[in-house]
Design an enzyme around this catalytic site. Structure first.
Site, mmCIF file in Angstrom:
data_model
loop_
_atom_site.group_PDB
_atom_site.id
_atom_site.type_symbol
_atom_site.label_atom_id
_atom_site.label_comp_id
_atom_site.label_asym_id
_atom_site.label_seq_id
_atom_site.Cartn_x
_atom_site.Cartn_y
_atom_site.Cartn_z
ATOM 1 N N HIS A 198 17.464 -41.671 35.677
ATOM 2 C CA HIS A 198 18.372 -40.570 35.957
ATOM 3 C C HIS A 198 17.585 -39.272 35.938
ATOM 4 C CE1 HIS A 198 22.176 -38.092 34.782
ATOM 5 N NE2 HIS A 198 21.885 -37.999 36.049
ATOM 6 N N ASP A 287 1.441 -23.293 32.014
ATOM 7 C CA ASP A 287 2.621 -22.451 31.839
ATOM 8 C C ASP A 287 2.629 -21.397 32.937
ATOM 9 O OD1 ASP A 287 4.945 -21.704 30.169
ATOM 10 O OD2 ASP A 287 3.812 -19.865 29.861
#
Length: 592
Positions: A198, A287
């Site tokens: 999922h 990041d």
């Protein structure tokens, strides 16, 4: 797959780890408390010792950067699946006894979830950065009862809580930070081809991580902190839209805030009245805000002379506004930045709690200015404490005090020391006696010969993984997952066995945990009831055409929903059309 049943890490007199075997039974108890009752899971916890690394934030000009240590933690969870019997039609002939082994119903392990967390510690702060988290989708092989909470979310929250409770320090701030970006796969290549996986979208992933971190703010261990607050910012969305991601709990409105805590988590903001923006943004691995910061640094080649300021971005609000136009945060994708900040007791406020007005102190008359030394005037009342002014950085401050150019004096003469005698090499003579070889009877690891607590980190035995390796081995083990295939169940079981065997390097590794969480019937009934759409009261019946009275049909509320039986229309719901001729056949019935 063989698992370890119990282990212990011994400690010597000096307070450092002595052997490299172990794991924490507390982590196993925490995972067993949140996993479904009666189901078995394999747990593999890998970690590294504290190692000196580059500081997360740059120091202001003229200041020394913070001494920083880093740890890496990797947690993988597996389940046992049944081997499928071989097909009848075979193109190749298998080896003798291979079919009997598969038909005997043996079970193999397959990885279902993994999470990677980095810990950065300084003398002022402990930072947890959630690097990656991914699942394979084979958790559906357990056939959990309907209404069971997601084990993936419960494992993530329990593991973070476990690390925080064993890494907190009374005088240091603790920060949990992550960057939520939806992708098909992070740690398990080919798992996106599994139909049982999922994959959440952008909105669902940000909301999922907020629900994972929310127990940290509402859990029982909050009393040890002076304050706790969660922060959420999604570049490109308004504040009202961001509040849709916050969990719907009674205390969520007070525990969560829309914005960023950049100034709150920087100790430079409490020491100086002005700090360059680049000194407030940490540099995490992989990041987007760190990459944007590096690009802004490239704009100014002389940032040291410019006091560390950028040319295009002047405030933090402008920084986050421009982040919305970055490629990683735009092009129809949503990305969320989440922080959870824990302040120690007696911290005395933060940069956001006690704002400092610079213009008020400048415009004050000279008669009201208080000198820092109390020997000048003892009658002047003392003002409330505030952050010290910005330190002046110039050429004279950078020049060492003992420089002969600055003092205008010559270099003092060196003392007349007697010349050192030249060492004469001794000539060996006589019978040569060979050394007896030493037999290695046990394997020693010098990774654990480190102090448990220093001024820069806290490394207790309970917070370590059951396998401690250095940085190079940790990188090799985690990168091995990126070269395996988890597209099918057969390939995933083979990849799991290879990863466990190569990571363990011939030793037994892993623990078996049996879930103890029992789902109450009321909670399960509420979960199922919330998934059923009841349309009672929205369906209206027509009145009969002949007598105009209400039909005596069975009420809709008395009928079972999704009972599987054939719905029979009542007499009041069937209306016949008027016959035009007697000799014609009646038209078919129509349901109204």
């Amino acid at each position: 797959m063989s698992f370890l049943t119990s282990s212990a890490v011994k400690r010597d007199v000096k307070g450092s780890h002595s052997i490299n075997s172990g794991g924490s039974s507390e982590l196993l108890d925490r995972l067993a408390a949140v996993l479904p009752h009666g189901y078995k899971f394999g747990v593999y916890h890998l970690s590294t010792p504290p190692t000196k690394t580059d500081p997360l934030c740059s120091a202001p000009p003229g200041e020394r950067p913070d001494k920083t240590y880093s740890e890496s933690h990797f947690l993988a969870v597996s389940i046992d699946v049944q081997n499928q019997p071989p097909s009848q039609s075979k193109s190749k002939r298998s080896s003798p006894g291979a079919d009997e082994l598969k038909e005997s119903g043996t079970k193999e392990s397959v990885l279902v979830f993994a999470i990677e967390i980095f810990i950065f510690t300084t003398a002022y702060q402990t930072t947890f950065f959630v690097s990656k988290a991914d699942s394979t989708g084979y958790l559906q092989s357990l056939n959990l009862p309907k209404g069971t909470p997601s084990p993936v979310r419960e494992i993530s929250s329990a593991f973070l809580t476990y690390l925080i409770e064993h890494r907190w320090r009374k005088t240091a701030q603790l920060v949990v930070n992550l960057f939520a970006r939806a992708q098909a796969q992070y740690l398990f290549p080919g798992s996106v081809e599994n139909m049982g996986k999922h994959v959440l979208d952008d909105w669902g992933l940000v909301r999922w991580w907020c629900r994972v971190l929310n127990p940290l703010l509402e859990g029982p261990g909050r009393e040890r902190w002076g304050g706790a607050k969660g922060y959420l910012i999604v570049p490109g969305l308004e504040e009202t839209e961001m509040r849709a991601f916050i969990p719907r709990t009674a205390a969520a409105a007070a525990n969560w805030a829309i914005g960023h805590p950049m100034e709150r988590i920087s100790h430079y903001s409490a020491e100086f009245d002005w700090v360059p923006l680049r000194c407030l943004i940490p540099r995490y691995p992989d990041d987007p805000k760190s990459r944007f910061r590096d690009e802004l640094d490239g704009e100014s080649s002389k940032w040291k002379e410019d006091m560390g300021s950028w040319k295009s971005v002047k405030t933090l609000d402008q920084f986050w506004e421009m982040m919305a136009f970055r490629q990683e945060c735009s092009s129809g994708r949503l990305t969320g930045f989440i922080w959870v900040v824990f302040d120690p007791k007696g911290s005395g406020g933060t940069a956001q709690d006690v704002p400092v007005s610079i213009s008020a102190s400048v415009s004050a008359p000279a008669s009201q200015i208080v000198t820092p030394n109390s020997s000048f005037d003892t009658s002047t009342p003392s003002l409330p404490p505030s952050t010290p002014p910005r330190r002046r950085v110039d050429i004279l401050a950078r020049t060492p005090q003992s420089s002969p150019l600055k003092l205008g004096t010559s270099t003092p003469p060196k003392p007349n020391n007697p010349p050192e005698r030249k060492r004469v090499k001794k000539v060996l003579s006589g019978r040569i006696i060979p050394r007896t070889p030493k037999v290695k009877t046990q394997q020693r690891s010098y990774l654990n010969n480190r102090p448990t607590t220093t001024a820069y980190y806290h490394w207790p035995v309970e917070g370590c993984g059951d396998k401690i390796v250095d940085e190079s081995d940790f990188k090799r083990i985690t990168e091995l997952l990126l070269n395996l295939d988890f597209s099918t169940l057969d390939k995933a079981t083979g990849a799991t066995q290879r990863w466990i065997s190569e990571a363990s390097m011939g030793a037994r590794w892993g623990y078996q945990v049996t879930g103890k969480r029992v789902l109450s019937q009321s909670l399960a009934g509420d979960r199922i009831a919330n998934q059923v759409t009841n349309l009672t009261g929205l369906v209206r019946r027509k009145i009969g055409a002949n007598n105009g009275a209400l039909a005596s049909a069975t009420p809709l509320s008395a009928r079972p929903i999704n009972s599987g039986a054939v719905n029979v229309l009542g007499a009041g719901l069937v209306r016949k059309k008027k016959k035009e001729a007697v000799d014609q056949e009646p038209p078919p019935l129509s349901a109204t």
